[in-house]
Scaffold this motif. Structure first.
Motif, mmCIF file in Angstrom:
data_model
loop_
_atom_site.group_PDB
_atom_site.id
_atom_site.type_symbol
_atom_site.label_atom_id
_atom_site.label_comp_id
_atom_site.label_asym_id
_atom_site.label_seq_id
_atom_site.Cartn_x
_atom_site.Cartn_y
_atom_site.Cartn_z
ATOM 1 N N GLY A 601 0.803 -1.155 -0.119
ATOM 2 C CA GLY A 601 -0.374 0.077 -0.224
ATOM 3 C C GLY A 601 0.962 1.274 -0.078
ATOM 4 O O GLY A 601 2.099 0.918 0.240
ATOM 5 N N LEU A 602 0.474 2.681 -1.017
ATOM 6 C CA LEU A 602 1.084 3.899 -0.603
ATOM 7 C C LEU A 602 -0.173 4.928 0.037
ATOM 8 O O LEU A 602 -1.305 4.549 -0.336
ATOM 9 C CB LEU A 602 1.146 3.645 -1.949
ATOM 10 C CG LEU A 602 2.726 4.847 -2.404
ATOM 11 C CD1 LEU A 602 3.543 4.702 -2.178
ATOM 12 C CD2 LEU A 602 2.696 5.266 -3.979
ATOM 13 N N GLY A 603 1.033 5.671 0.772
ATOM 14 C CA GLY A 603 -0.281 7.493 1.047
ATOM 15 C C GLY A 603 0.607 7.488 2.293
ATOM 16 O O GLY A 603 1.320 6.892 3.013
ATOM 17 N N THR A 604 0.103 8.669 2.481
ATOM 18 C CA THR A 604 0.985 9.718 3.434
ATOM 19 C C THR A 604 -0.434 10.654 4.146
ATOM 20 O O THR A 604 -1.550 10.057 3.705
ATOM 21 C CB THR A 604 1.894 10.380 3.100
ATOM 22 O OG1 THR A 604 2.463 11.116 4.543
ATOM 23 C CG2 THR A 604 1.028 11.482 2.530
ATOM 24 N N HIS A 605 -0.732 11.168 5.300
ATOM 25 C CA HIS A 605 -1.015 12.004 5.673
ATOM 26 C C HIS A 605 -1.178 13.558 4.630
ATOM 27 O O HIS A 605 -1.410 13.399 3.882
ATOM 28 C CB HIS A 605 -1.025 12.310 7.551
ATOM 29 C CG HIS A 605 -2.196 13.281 7.423
ATOM 30 N ND1 HIS A 605 -3.879 13.432 7.677
ATOM 31 C CD2 HIS A 605 -2.027 14.372 8.739
ATOM 32 C CE1 HIS A 605 -3.819 14.233 7.506
ATOM 33 N NE2 HIS A 605 -2.695 15.157 8.941
ATOM 34 N N VAL A 613 4.165 -2.533 3.432
ATOM 35 C CA VAL A 613 4.088 -4.266 2.980
ATOM 36 C C VAL A 613 3.298 -5.050 4.323
ATOM 37 O O VAL A 613 3.712 -4.622 5.292
ATOM 38 C CB VAL A 613 5.362 -4.481 2.362
ATOM 39 C CG1 VAL A 613 5.117 -6.185 1.922
ATOM 40 C CG2 VAL A 613 5.802 -4.203 0.874
ATOM 41 N N ALA A 614 2.238 -5.238 4.562
ATOM 42 C CA ALA A 614 2.242 -6.705 5.166
ATOM 43 C C ALA A 614 1.871 -7.583 4.917
ATOM 44 O O ALA A 614 1.491 -8.573 3.415
ATOM 45 C CB ALA A 614 0.290 -5.871 5.590
ATOM 46 N N ALA A 713 -0.584 4.569 4.323
ATOM 47 C CA ALA A 713 -0.164 3.079 3.458
ATOM 48 C C ALA A 713 -0.549 1.596 3.776
ATOM 49 O O ALA A 713 -0.929 0.553 3.359
ATOM 50 C CB ALA A 713 1.301 3.567 3.140
ATOM 51 N N ALA A 714 -0.322 1.408 5.416
ATOM 52 C CA ALA A 714 -0.355 0.133 6.501
ATOM 53 C C ALA A 714 -1.831 -0.261 5.965
ATOM 54 O O ALA A 714 -1.720 -1.671 6.029
ATOM 55 C CB ALA A 714 -0.048 0.441 7.960
#
Ligand code: FES
Ligand code: FES
Lengths: 749, 169
Positions: A601-605, A613-614, A713-714
């Motif tokens: 997953g990708l993303g931020t505040h 990665v999970a 992201a997580a």
């Protein structure tokens, strides 16, 4: 009236040791001597904020060659104090042992705004570095005179100045300044140290507060005591109703606690509390006081919440629009649509909020855990009907707060109780107060539609988000008579592009907010990485599904859709850290009914760059999801203290696991029903994944926040790992066993 | 009704006055001004208030003060001395090995939950000198950390076990 005569009489704080307990004492006294000749008041003796345009506001050099840095950011357990000390010590050429910070206090420390959005480093570092560099310049000029040399010819070692290449003669900062002020305007134009000369910035310097914290020598706000104080508790219904409804006292039997010696009932409007000299008596009195409340059943209930949100009237507002959506979708080879649902989640610090107040007729001291003491002062002054400069607010460190927990509410409650009791009061919320009256991270409905061309290029993206905003008036103020009101709309209360498609290069994109009327719902406020978990849970699943539909690896698919070098860098960092490999066969179930999967997953505040990665295991018989490993990478520009950031990433990922698997505020039509750790469970030791934090260091970039930027992201990575394991897309979190079993059954798995 | 009670805390007998049903936590925090055990939930759910009563981890928030009369209460403040007695050391170290290990791992965030973490971890290490990861997780499962520092606590407990084993040989 002369200027000095108008200066307020203000409390001075002093610490008294008594039987091992920390007593915080203060007395009301004139600000300083009546002599109008004295120009520089003693630090802390007048109402702040101190002038940010003065070097003395930021820094003091002491006779023993140590320094104090005055910063307006509070320590929330994230270690940013250590990092800002590193920044100052770096520019001043001091050792870490030679510098410390002072308590955040409206009489003492500058107003740098709240400690929000991981701001301490982002906003604090440039200010602190410039102030320290300018102070160093002034010190070197004085040293040059003393040593009969020029500034360019000087070197500094641990605050001791000498001529280049010589140890002696030398003069220390302490000898140059002593305790005296610089008396210099802060121009902000000093030249900063070059990166190649860094000794401290970029190093994982250990936090210095830990020894005191593991040996019980440290005082949290919960340990502070005021002389002659009473213990206070609030009396409220167990669990809040709709924000706008508040809670009304229908009847109150004060005699019901007459048997508890010394306990008193205090009330202003519907704000109700008790005080007693002994803490247990206050606790018992609050529980035994007979009071009946009116809480009209106006809530939708947590089970029908999302339907109610979609049926409600909302205010539509376009957050971002680029290109032409219709033509983008027309040219697509594949498109994916999803609607996802996020719950209300609570801050619930490990220790319920606590505050102390001594409110007199003409001045007040309030010690609280507000993330913004200047803002707290404003609301307290209004509530107590005192002039702003007569209210002094000091920060006291409590347990980690993760955004706007009940700290302002606690400060107000302590202040109201002290004003009503005419005595100093220590107010401690009970567990149900904190859980039941939090300003929760708002629930969310997200509808995503995205499309890609046959060669895997994202060509159109649309996100509609339904949520309400943040509540402006805290509970104590509201119950005492201030009308409930919401924050005016602002971008951070709505769809965040950096968690909803904006990380990718998409020519046609539209993000739309549907703002719901917050007074009809639960109290809301910013909760660590506000709403982003919900955005990425929806958005990153759609991106993932597009990759799968196009038979592309989800990591590679993301990669080719990113132009920005730093987004691609952080994605690559997590993929290589996790040893990402394109999956070649479908996951197999073991005998216990467990399937394994992996997701990205990708993303931020608002700032920085986050990727995750999970690895998960899903037991298809019990519905139990176990997150076995989380990898989180962050690019926060120049990372002052990578050790702290690794610790922050660890906390972020564990908390995201908790929020994705377990956390959900429940309520019926009348009130919130998740009131403690049993009814609002969080992740435990046995459920805790292995964590791999990855820091992408970019010393040549400005520092940006690192306190919350891997969580979005997580959330996406966990949802995608679940799909990878099961072939089923979850549309609602937390992924509780019953929800998982229902979703698996629906898809016939 | 307030009565006078004698309780033994950190090997020292103190006379306290409290209603007998007062939870031990309030007596320790308010009467004896100890800062180790601290309020977290008052419901035996989180472990914030943990103390050792005759060596057994106990939630002080739900333990009536009268019930510990005649027993020995150890708080975080008294843990190094308790450890020294367990291991027959001539004098108390500055810290229990777990306290040092938590610093070495830079485990804390806010650190508020660490009273309970250290008390519970020390109890575990006294029972089981070389606990496996699964045993540590199981023993610690009743202690919550809102900041999410579990991974570093797990490492610190293993590290402390190794240190204690090294001291013995
Ligand atoms: S305060 Fe005792 S277990 Fe939470
Ligand atoms: S470190 Fe904050 S609750 Fe554990």
């Amino acid at each position: 009236m002369s200027r000095t005569a108008r200066l307020p009489a203000l409390p001075r704080r002093e610490f008294l040791k008594a039987g091992g307990a920390l007593l915080v004492g203060f007395q009301l006294q004139p600000a300083f001597g009546t002599s109008p000749a004295r120009k520089t008041p003693e630090r802390g003796s007048v109402a702040g904020p101190p002038d940010p345009k003065q070097i003395d506001t930021w820094l003091a050099i002491h006779a023993d060659n140590t320094a104090t840095l005055y910063i307006g950011f509070v320590e929330l357990g994230q270690g940013s104090t250590t990092a800002l000390l590193q920044v100052a010590a770096e520019e001043l050429d001091l050792d870490m042992e030679q510098i410390r910070t002072a308590t955040v206090d409206t009489n003492v420390t500058p107003n740098q705004g709240g400690t929000y959005s991981s701001a301490a480093i982002q906003r604090g570092r440039p200010q602190v570095a410039l102030a320290a560099a300018e102070a160093r310049g002034a010190l070197l000029e004085r040293a040059a005179q003393r040593l009969g040399s020029s500034v360019e010819q000087l070197q500094v070692n641990k605050g001791r100045v000498s001529v280049l290449g010589h140890e002696r003669p030398s003069v220390s900062y302490g000898e140059l300044v002593g305790e005296k002020p610089f008396g210099l305007a802060f121009s902000g134009t000093a030249k900063l140290k070059s990166i190649d000369r860094y000794r401290l910035v970029g190093k994982p310097i250990a936090r210095r507060d830990m020894a005191a914290k593991v040996t019980a020598r440290h005082s949290y706000i919960q340990h502070l005591r005021l002389p002659r104080m009473l213990h206070g508790r609030v009396v409220r219904p167990r669990g809040q109703a709709a924000y706008g409804a508040g809670a009304k006292i229908l009847s109150l039997e004060e005699s019901s606690i007459a048997h508890i010696a010394g306990a008193r009932v205090l009330r202003r409007g519907d704000f109700l509390g008790v005080v007693a000299p002994r803490e247990w008596d206050a606790v018992r009195a609050a529980q035994q006081l007979k009071v009946s409340w009116e809480q009209p059943p106006k809530l939708p209930g947590s089970d029908s919440l999302h339907e109610a949100m979609q049926a409600d009237k909302s205010q539509e507002q376009v957050a971002l629009e680029r290109g032409n959506l219709a033509s983008g979708f027309t040219g697509a080879a594949r498109s994916v649509v999803a609607k996802c649902y996020g719950p209300y989640q609570a801050h619930v610090p490990f220790a319920p909020n606590c505050a102390l107040a001594d409110v007199r007729d003409d001045a007040a001291l309030v010690i609280c855990s507000s993330q913004d003491v200047y803002n707290a002062r404003r609301s307290l002054a209004g509530l107590l009907n005192l002039p702003l400069e007569k209210v002094r607010v000091q920060y006291g460190e409590g347990a980690g707060t993760f955004g706007h927990s009940c700290y302002d509410d606690a400060a107000q409650a302590a202040a109201l109780l002290s004003q009503l009791a005419q005595a100093p009061v220590r107010l401690q919320f009970m567990r149900w107060d904190e859980h039941g009256w939090d300003t929760y991270g708002p629930a969310h409905v997200g509808e995503v539609r995205a499309a890609a061309t046959a060669d895997g290029r994202l060509c159109a993206y649309e996100y509609h988000g339904w949520q309400h905003g943040w509540s402006l008036v805290d509970t104590s103020a509201q119950l005492s008579g201030v009308a409930a009101a919401e924050w005016p709309p602002s971008p951070v209360q709505g769809v965040n592009p950096l968690a909803a498609g904006g990380m990718y290069d998409i020519p046609n994109i539209k993000l739309v907010n549907h703002r719901l009327p917050g007074l009809n719902y639960l109290r809301g406020a910013w909760l660590r990485s506000p709403l982003d978990l919900s955005f990425c849970f929806a958005s990153e699943q759609v991106i993932d599904q597009l990759a799968r539909d196009l038979r592309m690896d989800p990591y590679q698919f993301r990669r080719i859709n990113i132009k920005d070098e730093r987004w691609r860098g952080v994605l690559d960092a997590v993929a290589s850290g996790a040893g990402w490999a394109t999956r070649t066969s479908a996951p197999r179930m073991n005998d216990a009914g467990v399937v394994r999967g992996r997701g990205i997953g990708l993303g931020t505040h608002l700032v920085s760059y986050g990727a995750a990665v999970a690895d998960v295991e899903v037991n298809v018989r019990s519905g139990v999801v176990r997150i076995t490993h989380l990898y989180g990478a962050i690019d926060a520009g120049a990372v002052v203290n990578p050790g702290n950031v690794e610790s922050q990433i660890t906390g972020q990922l564990v908390q995201t696991a908790s929020r994705l698997l377990k956390e959900e505020v429940t309520f019926d039509e009348a009130r919130v029903t998740s009131l403690d750790w049993a009814s609002y469970p969080i992740l435990r030791f046995e459920e805790c994944p292995d964590i791999t934090p990855i820091v992408v260091q970019r010393l040549d970039q400005r520092s940006t926040g690192a306190g919350e930027e891997t969580m979005a992201a997580a959330a996406g990575a966990i949802a995608n790992a679940f799909f990878d394991a099961t072939g089923v897309r979850m549309t609602r979190y937390p992924l509780t066993p019953s929800r998982v079993l229902a979703a698996l059954a629906e898809r016939g798995r | 009704m307030t009565t006078k009670l004698n309780i033994k805390v950190n090997e020292h007998v103190s006379a306290v006055s409290a209603a007998p049903d007062t939870p031990l936590l309030y007596v320790l925090a308010d009467e004896l001004a100890l800062k180790g055990p601290r309020f977290g939930c008052g419901l035996a759910q989180c472990g914030s208030c943990s103390v050792l009563v005759d060596g057994v981890e106990t939630r002080a928030c739900v333990t009536p003060v009268a019930s510990v009369q005649g027993k020995s209460v150890t708080t975080l403040e008294g843990l190094p001395a308790w450890y020294a007695r367990q291991h027959k050391l001539p004098q108390a170290p500055a810290m229990h090995p777990l306290q040092q290990a938590l610093i070495d791992e830079q485990a804390l965030q806010c650190g508020y939950c660490y009273n309970g973490m250290i008390i519970k971890g020390a109890e575990l290490l006294a029972r089981n000198a070389a606990p496996s990861d699964a045993q540590i997780r199981q023993a610690m499962n009743g202690h919550l950390c809102r900041c999410g520092t579990y991974p570093r606590i797990l490492r610190a407990i293993s590290r402390a076990a190794a240190v204690i084993a090294g001291e013995r040989t």
